[in-house]
Design a protein around this motif. Structure first.
Motif, PDB file in Angstrom:
ATOM      1  N   LEU A 107      42.810  49.488  54.962  1.00  0.00           N
ATOM      2  CA  LEU A 107      41.940  50.418  54.254  1.00  0.00           C
ATOM      3  C   LEU A 107      41.735  49.988  52.801  1.00  0.00           C
ATOM      4  CD1 LEU A 107      40.434  53.171  54.310  1.00  0.00           C
ATOM      5  CD2 LEU A 107      42.587  54.248  53.645  1.00  0.00           C
ATOM      6  N   ARG A 108      42.740  49.282  52.235  1.00  0.00           N
ATOM      7  CA  ARG A 108      42.647  48.837  50.842  1.00  0.00           C
ATOM      8  C   ARG A 108      42.040  47.445  50.696  1.00  0.00           C
ATOM      9  NH1 ARG A 108      45.714  53.336  52.153  1.00  0.00           N
ATOM     10  NH2 ARG A 108      45.107  54.776  50.497  1.00  0.00           N
ATOM     11  N   ALA A 109      41.548  46.858  51.785  1.00  0.00           N
ATOM     12  CA  ALA A 109      41.001  45.500  51.732  1.00  0.00           C
ATOM     13  C   ALA A 109      39.878  45.347  50.705  1.00  0.00           C
ATOM     14  CB  ALA A 109      40.522  45.074  53.118  1.00  0.00           C
ATOM     15  N   PRO A 110      38.912  46.274  50.623  1.00  0.00           N
ATOM     16  CA  PRO A 110      37.862  46.105  49.609  1.00  0.00           C
ATOM     17  C   PRO A 110      38.421  46.047  48.187  1.00  0.00           C
ATOM     18  CG  PRO A 110      37.215  47.766  51.218  1.00  0.00           C
ATOM     19  CD  PRO A 110      38.653  47.457  51.481  1.00  0.00           C
ATOM     20  N   CYS A 111      39.463  46.812  47.914  1.00  0.00           N
ATOM     21  CA  CYS A 111      40.055  46.812  46.584  1.00  0.00           C
ATOM     22  C   CYS A 111      40.893  45.563  46.341  1.00  0.00           C
ATOM     23  CB  CYS A 111      40.917  48.059  46.396  1.00  0.00           C
ATOM     24  SG  CYS A 111      39.960  49.577  46.144  1.00  0.00           S
TER      25      CYS A 111
END
Length: 453
Positions: A53-57
């Motif tokens: 879920l934190r991949a874009p960040c």
């Protein structure tokens, strides 16, 4: 997990995964090694989804508006960038102008700084912040596995730990901050208490209080149930060691770094209403409450939680469990606090598992958490791009829906504990109240019998 026949969600899921329990399997449980392996695998999948879920960040180094539009924000890399954590543990303990300022309770601040000390040097700050989050992801996964093991090992039906291992709330909120450290220590303290390790329970709960504030309520629940059982003196060692450990931790840090020791508590007193709190609603309507009034309301919330916990523990027909009393009080404190952060919902997970709440109720709550999760980030994003963000009235609706969902869990646990009848004691072993102090972690009728003393 609850018995298939008793939980409609589990029964429906069993049609897809594994099939329903057969009649010849009655009374047979999986070997502990296999159970632990299955629960560990489920936990690993949940942790993996939380990181994904934190991949874009991770690609942007947790900077810019992307972290809000993509709902991948985390406090951990923000703390690394903003609190000078790279100064190291020595600087954190010794204080001074260059010391890290985490704004976190003593033990949490120490661990935050310790992890920063092993973060690879070199490269841009955004890259180091991503490394910091990656290291914390490993630590949080291990803490999550510990919590699952503690729940599973203290239940006659270990798959109740799936309430932690498979919860959508872990995916959404578990990896935002270091809250799982306090949750793991509080769960370990409850586990040690259930095993009659009174000194160890006190030390662990004291450390938990040094990491987060809510384990104080677990300690209060132990005292209340001891009053009900007429065995207050036997809790003295646990309470004494908890207070001694928490006091020693705070005092040691205060002598070394006065600001780091007291700043989180001083900050709480002076803070105004934050996201998730019902006391933010007047501010959204253009009439913010003074910080003093918000502080008073939060204190009243704690007093109400203690009163409701005392009524549940002392006046129920049968003695409730430690998990039930703790969940009721923690839930009330959460919804009446100065802020109800997204990540603080993980405090409830092991208590939900020990209370053997039906998966339907768990998923109702998790659904409200998911809606609030998205609403928070869109509301924060609206401060920079108003025409794309979420309007304040909609945020108010979703945040209060979450408050209602937590109160729903509190009501479910309260009603079940109050309506529990029958000739057995709290552990189902005999007529009337049993002589062992405080009863089990979860109700006997749920098959989760762990005696407290």
């Amino acid at each position: 997990m609850s018995r298939t026949a008793d939980d409609a969600v589990v029964r429906a899921a069993s049609e897809v995964i594994g099939g329903p329990r057969g009649r010849y399997a009655a009374g047979r449980e999986l070997p502990w090694v296999l159970t632990a392996a299955v629960l560990s695998a489920l936990t690993a999948v949940t942790a993996g989804l939380a990181v994904l879920l934190r991949a874009p960040c991770l690609r942007t180094g947790f900077t810019g508006d992307t972290q809000f539009w993509s709902a991948c924000y985390a406090d951990l890399p923000a703390a690394y960038r903003d609190a000078n954590l790279k100064a190291g543990v020595a600087a954190y303990l010794q204080g001074g102008d260059g010391a890290p300022v985490t704004g976190q309770p003593p033990l949490t601040g120490l661990v935050l700084t310790a992890v920063a000390s092993i973060t690879p040097d070199g490269g841009p700050l955004t890259s180091r912040a991503s490394w910091y989050f990656a290291l914390w992801s490993v630590l949080l996964t291990l803490l999550l596995l510990v919590i699952v093991w503690l729940v599973a090992s203290s239940a006659a039906r270990p798959f109740s730990a799936a309430h932690v291992a498979l919860s959508p709330v872990v995916v959404l909120a578990g990896f935002i901050s270091a809250d799982l450290l306090g949750v793991a220590l509080a769960s370990a303290g409850m586990w040690a208490w259930s095993r009659r390790h009174r000194t160890l329970a006190g030390v662990l709960l004291g450390l938990a209080i040094g990491a987060r504030s809510y384990p104080v309520l677990v300690l209060v629940a132990i005292v209340l149930l001891a009053l009900r059982a007429g065995r207050v003196r036997e809790t003295g060692r646990t309470v004494g060691y908890a207070l001694l450990t928490a006091g020693a931790l705070l005092s040691a840090l205060w002598m070394l770094n006065h600001g780091a020791a007291l700043s989180p508590y001083e900050g709480w007193v002076s803070a105004s209403a934050g996201y998730g709190s019902p006391w933010l609603l007047p501010q959204l309507a253009g009439h913010p409450l003074p910080s003093g009034a918000v502080t008073a309301l939060a204190v009243v919330g704690w007093l109400v939680a203690l009163l409701v916990g005392a009524v549940l523990a002392l006046s129920s027909a049968r003695r409730p469990t430690l998990a039930e009393v703790s969940l009721v009080m923690v839930g009330i404190v959460l919804v009446t606090g100065k802020s109800f952060t997204v990540q603080s919902s993980v405090w409830l997970l092991p208590l939900i598992a020990w209370c053997a709440i039906q998966w339907r109720d768990h998923l109702i709550w998790a659904g409200a958490e998911a809606l609030n999760f998205v609403a928070v980030w869109l509301t924060i994003a609206a401060t920079t791009v108003p025409d794309r963000g979420l309007p304040a009235p909609w945020y108010a609706f979703f945040s209060m829906l979450r408050v209602v969902a937590v109160l729903w869990l509190v009501a479910v646990v309260w009603l079940r504990a109050r309506e529990r009848r029958g000739g057995g004691g709290a552990d189902g072993h005999g007529a009337g109240e049993v002589d062992d102090l405080a009863g089990p972690l979860a109700g006997a009728e749920d098959g989760l019998i762990v005696r407290f003393s």
